[in-house]
Design an enzyme around this catalytic site. Structure first.
Site, PDB file in Angstrom:
ATOM      1  N   GLY A  87       0.826  -1.196   0.000  1.00 49.79           N
ATOM      2  CA  GLY A  87       0.000   0.000   0.000  1.00 49.79           C
ATOM      3  C   GLY A  87       0.855   1.239   0.000  1.00 49.79           C
ATOM      4  N   ILE A  89       2.047   2.960   2.546  1.00 50.32           N
ATOM      5  CA  ILE A  89       3.053   3.127   3.595  1.00 50.32           C
ATOM      6  C   ILE A  89       3.760   1.836   3.970  1.00 50.32           C
ATOM      7  CG2 ILE A  89       1.905   5.136   4.605  1.00 50.32           C
ATOM      8  CD1 ILE A  89       0.736   3.229   6.704  1.00 50.32           C
ATOM      9  N   GLY A  90       3.473   0.731   3.294  1.00 44.74           N
ATOM     10  CA  GLY A  90       4.137  -0.506   3.667  1.00 44.74           C
ATOM     11  C   GLY A  90       3.690  -1.682   2.847  1.00 44.74           C
ATOM     12  N   VAL A  92       2.708  -6.128   3.123  1.00 43.50           N
ATOM     13  CA  VAL A  92       2.338  -7.252   3.968  1.00 43.50           C
ATOM     14  C   VAL A  92       2.962  -8.515   3.392  1.00 43.50           C
ATOM     15  CG1 VAL A  92       0.449  -8.609   4.937  1.00 43.50           C
ATOM     16  CG2 VAL A  92       0.170  -6.148   4.610  1.00 43.50           C
ATOM     17  N   ASP A 204     -12.453   2.924   7.803  1.00 42.19           N
ATOM     18  CA  ASP A 204     -11.957   2.344   6.549  1.00 42.19           C
ATOM     19  C   ASP A 204     -12.626   1.013   6.231  1.00 42.19           C
ATOM     20  OD1 ASP A 204     -10.445   2.525   4.254  1.00 42.19           O
ATOM     21  OD2 ASP A 204      -8.655   1.614   5.124  1.00 42.19           O
TER      22      ASP A 204
END
Length: 448
Positions: A87, A89-90, A92, A204
């Site tokens: 995404g 910011i990071g 998985v 969200d």
């Protein structure tokens, strides 16, 4: 690929887990910096019965902790198998605990700088801190955290069933039948009710953030955008004589708004508070067949934000208009969520994001002629998608009002975990995530 992904892959590779670290993590030659990680596991897990009871992953974590000199879990204890998704910011990753075959985790690695830059409203809680507060069957279990100067890694539960966005695309007509929607929506309602009781606005909700566990039940994930203000607590009440009879017309059971106090006498960690903590509600005349029973109502009514956050098609009107928003935005997104599961589309989507936002604020809700839906389902969506947050179902009585809607008639709220899910994922193997799903080739399958 975004530049930070190359940096992250390089930092992970520099840890030299073992030679089997996934080839799916591409190493960048532009960075040669070393990264020092500090690791810890949650000392509070023993106080979380839902997270620790009969969970083999906790057994693995305890074993690693007992063998570790510092009593923690480090990256060297993990084998990174494959990147599951990324995404803003990071990323998985699917990670396996060494020495514990089949003990899989979703390792969410976030860029602290990107996370800080997105947090313009100064939220008092990070996702890690929020997850440490939560203990619920439909919310993520946080097993351990790992930190470096730049990265924050959260080890959470791995859901082999993927997310409801992908699962919906596999259904006939790319939509769920009403019984399946009722099942998933009821579990989401209970999850949001608990989150609100803890004084958190989720903000969200969307099918991509509702994951399917191995037993078919859901897990609400991704608390990046959640709002928890330290100076705001949920207001709790014990409300009597409010249960509507099952024969009432859909919109003909108004529930009087309680007189909320400005603050609460109930601590967020108090799951079963004393009755003396609650304000009383004036009695209302009973209707025939009405069986009044005290009910628990909690909403974080003090939590307010002016931020523009969320997914465009799911944004509430008060967010789009910048009027400020509170917990009622979660009930708007529940309406969009149910609409999408039923019809396969969202109700206000335009040609682009600008048109979508204009539709959310100005366009009236319309239901497609096909497929045909029962009146209770359409009525529930209509009451959740009221543009005025003060008049929206759930805005004052929270999940309690929603649970009483005829759409959920027959749902045993106390025994949701015993309800048979509409879909139970097959036994998982790492080969299952080797590529994208052929039934929806443009949609990557995400299993975190």
């Amino acid at each position: 690929m975004q530049p930070w992904l190359d940096d992250l892959a390089d930092d992970l590779k520099s840890m030299s887990f073992n030679s089997t670290t996934t080839a799916d993590i591409n190493r960048s030659t532009s960075s040669g910096s070393e990264t020092t990680w500090t690791a810890s596991s949650l000392a509070s897990h023993s106080t979380k019965p839902h997270a620790s009871s009969g969970d083999p992953c906790w057994d693995g974590i305890r074993r690693v902790r007992s063998e570790s000199p510092n009593g923690g879990v480090g990256l060297s204890d993990l084998r990174f198998v494959q990147r599951l998704g990324s995404g803003d910011i990071g990323s998985v990753y699917l990670a396996e605990l060494k020495g514990a075959t089949g003990c899989m985790f979703a390792a969410k690695v976030m860029d602290k700088k990107e996370l800080s830059s997105r947090n313009k409203e100064g939220r008092a809680r990070t996702e890690r801190e929020i997850l440490e507060m939560l203990d619920h069957p439909f919310l993520p279990t946080l097993y351990a955290t790992l930190e470096s100067a730049r990265w924050s890694c959260l080890l959470t539960e791995f859901c082999p069933g993927g997310d409801l966005h992908v699962l919906r695309q596999r259904q006939p007509g790319k939509r769920f039948d009403e019984a399946a929607v009722r099942f998933y929506a009821s579990e989401v309602v209970v999850a949001l009710e608990y989150v609100h009781m803890m004084g958190i606005v989720y903000r969200d909700l969307k099918p991509e953030n509702v994951l399917v566990r191995s037993d078919g039940h859901i897990m609400l994930t991704d608390f990046d955008l959640s709002l928890k203000c330290d100076n705001s607590t949920s207001t709790a009440q014990l409300v009597s004589d409010q249960n509507p009879p099952n024969t009432a017309p859909f919109s003909d059971y108004p529930i009087e708004a309680p007189q909320f106090a400005s603050s609460s006498c109930i601590l967020p960690s108090c799951i079963v508070p004393a009755v003396s903590c609650f304000h009383s509600k004036r009695k209302r005349k009973k209707k025939p067949g009405h069986r009044g029973a005290p009910e628990f109502v909690a909403e974080p009514v003090d939590v307010r934000s002016m931020s523009f956050v969320g997914t465009h098609e799911y944004l509430a009107p008060e967010i789009v208009s910048g009027e400020g928003h509170g917990s009622a935005v979660d009930w708007w997104t529940l309406g969009i969520f149910i609409f999408e599961l039923l019809y396969g589309v969202t109700p206000f989507k335009g040609m682009d994001n600008e048109f979508t936002l204009a539709n959310i604020v100005a366009r009236a809700l319309e239901f497609p002629k096909e497929p045909s839906m029962a009146a209770p389902a359409k009525d529930l969506v209509a009451q959740l998608l009221v543009k005025d947050p003060a008049k929206r179902m759930g805005s004052t009585m929270g999940a309690t009002a929603i649970k009483h809607h005829p759409f959920f008639q027959g749902v045993n709220w106390a025994l949701l975990r015993c309800t048979k899910p509409p879909f139970i994922p097959p036994p998982f193997t790492t080969q299952d995530i080797a590529g994208s799903d052929e039934s929806c080739p443009e949609t990557p399958v995400e299993y975190y």
